[in-house]
Design an enzyme around this catalytic site. Structure first.
Site, PDB file in Angstrom:
ATOM      1  N   ASP A  27       0.833  -1.195   0.000  1.00 18.13           N
ATOM      2  CA  ASP A  27       0.000   0.000   0.000  1.00 18.13           C
ATOM      3  C   ASP A  27       0.869   1.247   0.000  1.00 18.13           C
ATOM      4  OD1 ASP A  27      -2.341   1.444   0.019  1.00 18.13           O
ATOM      5  OD2 ASP A  27      -2.628   1.308   2.182  1.00 18.13           O
ATOM      6  N   ASN A  75     -10.094  -3.383  -7.190  1.00 16.76           N
ATOM      7  CA  ASN A  75      -9.217  -2.463  -7.925  1.00 16.76           C
ATOM      8  C   ASN A  75      -9.625  -2.225  -9.375  1.00 16.76           C
ATOM      9  OD1 ASN A  75      -6.121  -3.468  -6.238  1.00 16.76           O
ATOM     10  ND2 ASN A  75      -7.599  -1.868  -5.721  1.00 16.76           N
TER      11      ASN A  75
END
Length: 248
Positions: A27, A75
């Protein structure tokens, strides 16, 4: 599990126990790029290089399984050019892996709901699987692509329900091991340590079943800035934990 000296050759430092399986929620790529006035895809490219570096370091210190959250089922909602850039990064990495796996004795594998990926990427994954099957006692680098923990459990439940429906399995014979055998990670041990960089403190639908007794380590470092010394710090923290798995 293997042992290594976390602090190099200094014999005065205590040896640290290396987790057998480390998983990472990669991340912070987008924020890393934004801080530098760069497009998000530049952050993903930098994050891919960090993955190479940390996966190699993990193998060198004795980690058997290194798993990363590369692309979630959510995503796909991102801008198309960002999704396309990520898919191109996967293509490039898989092609490199096919060439280098035997030399490095690292089995690269991809898990997730793969049927929606572009056909050429699925072909590269099949090639990786074929090369990996011929390796002798390799380390494993696993990319979770189009992966979601709830989706994984849902698919496992469906497969088990089908076995019950056909009479292959009785409901009373369903155990935790039954569920585990139907997960994407059926051939892997559960992660000992899960690392989340970037300052976020949540698990984001990652390895929900498998992380029941995992140790978590959170850091503010953005993934592209994550270095071997940050992994060392996570392992040092892991070594300070007492893992009782529900016991005393």
């Amino acid at each position: 599990m293997a042992l290594f000296d976390l602090f190099g050759k200094d014999e005065g430092k205590a040896a640290q126990q290396v987790p057998q399986h480390i998983a990472v929620i990669m991340d912070g790529n987008g924020r890393w790029a934004k801080k530098r006035g760069m497009p998000r895809k530049a952050g993903h490219a930098a994050g891919a290089e960090t993955f190479r570096r940390i996966a190699t370091y993990s193998k060198d210190i004795g980690v058997k399984y290194f798993t990363v959250y590369a692309f979630s089922t959510e995503n796909w909602k991102r801008p198309q050019d960002e999704v396309d850039a990520l898919m191109n990064l996967f293509r490039r990495y898989l092609k490199e892996a096919i060439e280098d796996m035997a030399k490095n004795n690292v089995a690269v594998q991809v898990i997730g709901d793969l049927h929606v990926l572009p056909e050429d990427i699925r072909d590269l994954i099949d090639e990786c699987d074929e090369v990996a099957s011929g390796l002798d006692n390799p380390a494993y680098a696993t990319l979770c692509i189009n992966y979601g923990g709830r989706d994984e459990i849902k698919n496992a439940v469906r497969a088990i329900a089908q076995q019950v429906q056909t009479g292959e399995l009785s409901p009373e014979d369903i155990t935790e091991e039954t569920v585990s055998r139907h997960l994407y990670t059926a051939d892997m041990p559960d992660p000992d340590l899960i690392i989340r960089p970037s300052g976020e403190i949540r698990i984001s639908n990652f390895l929900l079943w498998q992380s029941a007794y995992s140790e978590y380590y959170f850091t503010d470092v953005l993934w592209p800035d994550f270095k071997p010394e940050h992994l060392d710090a996570a392992i040092a923290s892991f070594n300070q934990r007492q893992r009782r798995f529900g016991g005393v």
